[in-house]
Design a protein around this motif. Structure first.
Motif, PDB file in Angstrom:
ATOM      1  N   ALA A   2      -3.086   3.084  -5.171  1.00  0.00           N
ATOM      2  CA  ALA A   2      -3.921   2.693  -6.317  1.00  0.00           C
ATOM      3  C   ALA A   2      -3.086   1.911  -7.306  1.00  0.00           C
ATOM      4  O   ALA A   2      -1.908   2.179  -7.486  1.00  0.00           O
ATOM      5  CB  ALA A   2      -4.503   3.941  -6.987  1.00  0.00           C
ATOM      6  N   ILE A   3      -3.718   0.948  -7.941  1.00  0.00           N
ATOM      7  CA  ILE A   3      -3.011   0.109  -8.925  1.00  0.00           C
ATOM      8  C   ILE A   3      -3.076   0.722 -10.284  1.00  0.00           C
ATOM      9  O   ILE A   3      -4.028   1.237 -10.727  1.00  0.00           O
ATOM     10  CB  ILE A   3      -3.614  -1.314  -8.955  1.00  0.00           C
TER      11      ILE A   3
ATOM     12  N   SER B 185      -8.045  -0.596  -4.744  1.00  0.00           N
ATOM     13  CA  SER B 185      -7.173  -0.410  -3.584  1.00  0.00           C
ATOM     14  C   SER B 185      -7.999   0.002  -2.374  1.00  0.00           C
ATOM     15  O   SER B 185      -9.050   0.622  -2.501  1.00  0.00           O
ATOM     16  CB  SER B 185      -6.120   0.657  -3.880  1.00  0.00           C
TER      17      SER B 185
ATOM     18  N   GLU C 117      -3.853   1.455   0.889  1.00  0.00           N
ATOM     19  CA  GLU C 117      -3.068   0.864  -0.192  1.00  0.00           C
ATOM     20  C   GLU C 117      -2.968   1.841  -1.354  1.00  0.00           C
ATOM     21  O   GLU C 117      -3.900   2.585  -1.616  1.00  0.00           O
ATOM     22  CB  GLU C 117      -3.726  -0.431  -0.685  1.00  0.00           C
TER      23      GLU C 117
END
Length: 64
Positions: A63-64, A57, A61
């Motif tokens: 975090a995934i 990310s 953005e």
């Protein structure tokens, strides 16, 4: 480009036999070997590392 390289006598003999068998020059066989090694090891890394950060990310953005 031309360059000077030391190759052991045993390897040079093998290279000469392969050149005779294939009807190619020593230089052609060395060029093919370099191209094959480059392809095998990923060349310059573009294909090898393309997308390596796709799951990371950015600062804005989540975090995934």
């Amino acid at each position: 480009m031309r360059f000077l390289v030391d190759i052991p006598d045993e390897d040079l003999g093998w290279l000469d036999r392969k050149a005779a068998e294939t009807g190619k020059s020593r230089a052609a066989l060395v060029r093919e070997a370099v191209a094959a090694y480059r392809a095998q090891t990923g060349g310059d890394g573009i294909e090898r590392y393309f997308g390596i950060w796709k799951d990371r990310s950015g600062p804005d953005e989540p975090a995934i």
